[in-house]
Design an enzyme around this catalytic site. Structure first.
Site, PDB file in Angstrom:
ATOM      1  N   HIS A  19       0.844  -1.203   0.000  1.00 24.79           N
ATOM      2  CA  HIS A  19       0.000   0.000   0.000  1.00 24.79           C
ATOM      3  C   HIS A  19       0.882   1.258   0.000  1.00 24.79           C
ATOM      4  O   HIS A  19       0.607   2.206  -0.724  1.00 24.79           O
ATOM      5  CB  HIS A  19      -0.879   0.048   1.257  1.00 24.79           C
ATOM      6  CG  HIS A  19      -1.886  -1.056   1.368  1.00 24.79           C
ATOM      7  ND1 HIS A  19      -2.001  -1.860   2.483  1.00 24.79           N
ATOM      8  CD2 HIS A  19      -2.848  -1.484   0.507  1.00 24.79           C
ATOM      9  CE1 HIS A  19      -2.984  -2.723   2.303  1.00 24.79           C
ATOM     10  NE2 HIS A  19      -3.508  -2.535   1.125  1.00 24.79           N
ATOM     11  N   LYS A  43     -17.329  -7.620   6.526  1.00 24.51           N
ATOM     12  CA  LYS A  43     -15.999  -8.227   6.407  1.00 24.51           C
ATOM     13  C   LYS A  43     -15.372  -8.456   7.782  1.00 24.51           C
ATOM     14  O   LYS A  43     -15.432  -7.566   8.640  1.00 24.51           O
ATOM     15  CB  LYS A  43     -15.121  -7.266   5.597  1.00 24.51           C
ATOM     16  CG  LYS A  43     -14.402  -7.956   4.459  1.00 24.51           C
ATOM     17  CD  LYS A  43     -13.694  -6.923   3.616  1.00 24.51           C
ATOM     18  CE  LYS A  43     -12.710  -7.537   2.670  1.00 24.51           C
ATOM     19  NZ  LYS A  43     -12.040  -6.531   1.846  1.00 24.51           N
ATOM     20  N   ARG A  92      -1.546  -5.855  -8.409  1.00 25.44           N
ATOM     21  CA  ARG A  92      -0.383  -6.700  -8.131  1.00 25.44           C
ATOM     22  C   ARG A  92      -0.093  -7.637  -9.285  1.00 25.44           C
ATOM     23  O   ARG A  92       1.034  -7.842  -9.683  1.00 25.44           O
ATOM     24  CB  ARG A  92      -0.602  -7.523  -6.861  1.00 25.44           C
ATOM     25  CG  ARG A  92      -0.424  -6.717  -5.615  1.00 25.44           C
ATOM     26  CD  ARG A  92      -1.055  -7.377  -4.458  1.00 25.44           C
ATOM     27  NE  ARG A  92      -2.498  -7.264  -4.564  1.00 25.44           N
ATOM     28  CZ  ARG A  92      -3.335  -7.419  -3.561  1.00 25.44           C
ATOM     29  NH1 ARG A  92      -2.873  -7.722  -2.379  1.00 25.44           N
ATOM     30  NH2 ARG A  92      -4.623  -7.285  -3.724  1.00 25.44           N
ATOM     31  N   SER A 130      -2.742  -7.784   2.694  1.00 25.50           N
ATOM     32  CA  SER A 130      -3.058  -7.706   4.121  1.00 25.50           C
ATOM     33  C   SER A 130      -3.438  -9.081   4.651  1.00 25.50           C
ATOM     34  O   SER A 130      -3.122  -9.420   5.796  1.00 25.50           O
ATOM     35  CB  SER A 130      -4.209  -6.726   4.358  1.00 25.50           C
ATOM     36  OG  SER A 130      -3.833  -5.436   3.983  1.00 25.50           O
TER      37      SER A 130
HETATM   38  P1  ADP Z   1      -9.646  -4.118  -0.438  1.00 24.31           P
HETATM   39  O1  ADP Z   1     -10.008  -4.940   0.759  1.00 24.31           O
HETATM   40  O2  ADP Z   1     -10.616  -3.070  -0.837  1.00 24.31           O
HETATM   41  O3  ADP Z   1      -9.083  -4.923  -1.595  1.00 24.31           O
HETATM   42  P2  ADP Z   1      -6.956  -3.475   0.354  1.00 24.31           P
HETATM   43  O4  ADP Z   1      -6.591  -2.611   1.481  1.00 24.31           O
HETATM   44  O5  ADP Z   1      -6.579  -4.907   0.448  1.00 24.31           O
HETATM   45  O6  ADP Z   1      -8.480  -3.231   0.097  1.00 24.31           O
HETATM   46  O7  ADP Z   1      -6.327  -2.896  -0.953  1.00 24.31           O
HETATM   47  C1  ADP Z   1      -6.589  -1.613  -1.416  1.00 24.31           C
HETATM   48  C2  ADP Z   1      -5.996  -1.474  -2.791  1.00 24.31           C
HETATM   49  O8  ADP Z   1      -4.596  -1.647  -2.705  1.00 24.31           O
HETATM   50  C3  ADP Z   1      -6.487  -2.511  -3.812  1.00 24.31           C
HETATM   51  O9  ADP Z   1      -6.552  -1.892  -5.068  1.00 24.31           O
HETATM   52  C4  ADP Z   1      -5.395  -3.554  -3.805  1.00 24.31           C
HETATM   53  O10 ADP Z   1      -5.315  -4.221  -5.048  1.00 24.31           O
HETATM   54  C5  ADP Z   1      -4.180  -2.677  -3.574  1.00 24.31           C
HETATM   55  N1  ADP Z   1      -3.077  -3.411  -2.955  1.00 24.31           N
HETATM   56  C6  ADP Z   1      -3.100  -4.166  -1.834  1.00 24.31           C
HETATM   57  N2  ADP Z   1      -1.885  -4.698  -1.603  1.00 24.31           N
HETATM   58  C7  ADP Z   1      -1.087  -4.280  -2.617  1.00 24.31           C
HETATM   59  C8  ADP Z   1       0.277  -4.526  -2.976  1.00 24.31           C
HETATM   60  N3  ADP Z   1       1.068  -5.319  -2.276  1.00 24.31           N
HETATM   61  N4  ADP Z   1       0.733  -3.925  -4.075  1.00 24.31           N
HETATM   62  C9  ADP Z   1      -0.070  -3.133  -4.822  1.00 24.31           C
HETATM   63  N5  ADP Z   1      -1.347  -2.884  -4.572  1.00 24.31           N
HETATM   64  C10 ADP Z   1      -1.857  -3.450  -3.472  1.00 24.31           C
END
Ligand code: ADP
Length: 162
Positions: A19, A43, A92, A130
């Site tokens: 992130h 969730k 990703r 996450s």
């Molecule tokens: P959600 O639960 O809405 O997917 P996240 O917090 O997991 O929310 O992710 C928010 C955004 O960040 C999403 O677009 C996700 O694809 C992106 N994201 C999460 N981890 C990574 C990472 N390691 N690299 C790039 N983008 C990421």
């Protein structure tokens, strides 16, 4: 000139180096990036919204054009409230694409002016999510290469109390 504001929504449960990589890239292109923890009541989460916001704030300290917020509701309503049309998401791998495509399309159906901008993280973070962090943390593994120090501390505290 009009300020270019972009909203980066997500669960951030917890914030990872992936992130932060996306936020760093976006903050070089937009005048202001609003990172917003979106509340999904359905969730299951590891950290409360307040804890997630606090960890994001601690990780982004010193970044002048990045702010942290939270919201419960529709993204299209939130972006309008923030007086922007731009949403940032991270990609990703191809596996993210289907889900992200669906969300972007729905958002555009709800609000035709919305633009979703995708950023790719550096290669070493393409495997990072996450949920992987939550799994490693659950078994008391070392998360220090995956998340910033404030999250490492919060996980250690939680594991100690458990
Ligand atoms: P959600 O639960 O809405 O997917 P996240 O917090 O997991 O929310 O992710 C928010 C955004 O960040 C999403 O677009 C996700 O694809 C992106 N994201 C999460 N981890 C990574 C990472 N390691 N690299 C790039 N983008 C990421």
């Amino acid at each position: 000139m009009k300020k270019r504001i972009a909203v980066y929504p997500g669960s951030f449960d917890p914030v990872t180096f992936g992130h932060l990589d996306i936020i760093d890239r976006a903050s070089k292109i937009f005048d202001q990036v609003v990172v917003s923890v979106f509340v999904h009541s359905g969730k299951k989460h590891m950290f409360s919204v307040e804890e997630r916001v606090a960890m994001l704030k601690a990780s982004l300290k010193g970044k002048k054009n990045v702010s942290v917020d939270c919201f419960e509701g529709l993204l299209v309503d939130y972006v309008r409230m923030k007086k922007t049309d731009v949403v940032i998401r991270g990609l990703r791998a191809i596996s993210d694409l289907e889900y992200e495509f669906q969300i972007a399309a729905i958002n555009r159906t709800l609000y035709s002016h919305i633009e979703t901008v995708f950023f790719m993280p550096r290669q070493r973070y393409t495997y990072l999510s996450s949920s992987v962090v939550r799994d490693v943390a659950h078994f008391k593994g070392d998360v220090s290469k995956l998340v910033p120090p404030c999250v490492v501390k919060a996980i250690a505290k939680r594991n100690k109390a458990a």
